[in-house]
Design a protein around this motif. Structure first.
Motif, short mmCIF file in Angstrom:
data_model
loop_
_atom_site.label_atom_id
_atom_site.label_comp_id
_atom_site.label_asym_id
_atom_site.label_seq_id
_atom_site.Cartn_x
_atom_site.Cartn_y
_atom_site.Cartn_z
N PHE A 146 30.19 31.86 13.53
CA PHE A 146 29.56 33.01 14.16
C PHE A 146 29.42 32.65 15.64
N VAL A 147 30.11 33.37 16.51
CA VAL A 147 30.07 33.09 17.95
C VAL A 147 29.45 34.29 18.65
N THR A 148 28.27 34.10 19.23
CA THR A 148 27.62 35.16 19.98
C THR A 148 27.89 34.94 21.46
N LEU A 149 28.14 36.05 22.17
CA LEU A 149 28.56 36.02 23.57
C LEU A 149 27.63 36.94 24.37
N GLY A 150 26.87 36.37 25.31
CA GLY A 150 25.96 37.21 26.09
C GLY A 150 24.95 37.93 25.21
N ALA A 151 24.40 37.22 24.24
CA ALA A 151 23.52 37.85 23.24
C ALA A 151 22.11 38.05 23.79
N PRO A 152 21.51 39.22 23.55
CA PRO A 152 20.13 39.48 23.97
C PRO A 152 19.10 39.06 22.93
N LEU A 153 19.47 38.17 22.03
CA LEU A 153 18.61 37.81 20.90
C LEU A 153 17.42 36.94 21.28
N GLY A 154 17.34 36.53 22.55
CA GLY A 154 16.19 35.75 23.01
C GLY A 154 15.10 36.60 23.64
N LEU A 155 15.36 37.91 23.83
CA LEU A 155 14.35 38.78 24.41
C LEU A 155 13.19 38.95 23.43
N ALA A 156 11.97 38.95 23.96
CA ALA A 156 10.77 38.99 23.12
C ALA A 156 10.75 40.20 22.20
N GLU A 157 11.06 41.38 22.72
CA GLU A 157 10.99 42.57 21.88
C GLU A 157 12.04 42.55 20.79
N ILE A 158 13.23 42.06 21.11
CA ILE A 158 14.28 41.96 20.09
C ILE A 158 13.82 41.01 18.98
#
Length: 298
Positions: free
Chosen positions: A182-194
């Motif tokens: 699984f390769v994530t690219l420019g992922a916003p998964l670190g944003l608090a709301e996400i």
């Protein structure tokens, strides 16, 4: 041929050109990276693409209005690499302070602003349940279509959110596809709301059970990657698979020369992504070698 390793891509934010064009551009960006970074040029790259822009936009992006098309980058030789250290930037440090304050007050004001005004499709993903479910179904259908094949799932931007949601849902349903990488690219998964929304739906944040390896590639100048590293936020799964955060340099430039550190084509051409693809495809060569040896023995 149906058991050959397959690269499955899913795109990110904003409107896109027609599916066939976007899919071809992703494949060519991957090949360009392999040629320049590793001297490899797979002519029959097994690649499929999950396209969801038509669920949110009435018409594809036309050639005249596309400010960020794919085109081969200038120069020769490998694309530049980051130094390998995933140290927080000044922006990350400031965001973490704000995130702490948001947690204390219970109001995610900054995240709301970033998502609504900079990452608009993310806002729509959470506000429009029909769109959200339809986008997830596109990926579910692709995973069902390619069931049994070794998969590298490359998810850019909001595509990483859709992919994470689908993989966690499928494991709850007792249907757990095998994702070799699984390769994530420019992922916003670190944003608090996400992170909050993911935890509300799926429980504790962790690597999905289906994933045998998770590499998170992010340019530190990409606003979507601000905040915690994913290895900090997402615990290993039951088999001990954790997130590997890899800083990269996204060198994509628009035709007039301005930079976009979030663009998919730039991520797909990085040496780090090329290495992931080459390692994944080596499995195919090894399987082919064994099959040829068996055929000769017979």
């Amino acid at each position: 041929m149906h058991d050959r390793p397959l690269i499955l891509g899913i795109h990110g934010l904003a409107n896109k050109p027609p599916k066939e064009e976007k899919q071809a551009w992703w494949a060519e960006a991957i090949r360009e990276g392999l040629r320049r970074n590793l001297g490899e040029d797979p002519r029959d790259l097994s690649f499929d693409f999950v396209y969801w822009a038509d669920l949110r936009y009435d018409a594809p992006l036309s050639e005249d209005s596309n400010r960020e098309p794919y085109y081969p980058a200038r120069g020769r030789g490998p694309f530049p690499s980051a130094d390998g250290v995933c140290a927080p930037t000044l922006t990350d440090r400031l965001y973490r302070i704000v995130e702490w304050a948001q947690e204390k007050t219970g109001r995610l004001v900054l995240d709301d602003f970033i998502i609504e005004h900079r990452l608009d499709d993310l806002w729509g993903y959470y506000e429009d349940a029909a769109f959200r479910e339809s986008a997830r179904n596109r990926l579910r259908e692709a995973l069902e279509q390619h069931a049994g094949r070794p998969l590298l799932l490359a998810a850019h931007s909001m595509g990483s959110l859709i992919a994470y949601d689908v993989l966690r849902q499928l494991e709850r349903d007792g249907r757990c596809p095998r994702i070799e990488h699984f390769v994530t690219l420019g992922a916003p998964l670190g944003l608090a709301e996400i992170k909050h929304r993911l935890a509300e739906e799926h429980g504790a944040l962790r690597v999905p059970y289906a994933v045998a390896r998770w590499s998170n590639l992010g340019d530190r100048e990409d606003v979507a990657t601000v905040g915690t590293t994913l290895a900090e936020a997402y615990a290993p799964n039951a088999t001990g698979v954790g997130v590997i955060d890899r800083p990269v340099l996204n060198t994509y430039r628009r035709p007039r020369g301005s930079v976009n550190h979030h663009k998919s084509y730039g991520y797909l051409r990085t040496p780090e992504f090329s290495e992931a693809v080459a390692a994944f495809l080596d499995r195919e060569e090894a399987v082919a070698s064994v099959e040829m040896s068996d055929a000769r023995s017979a």
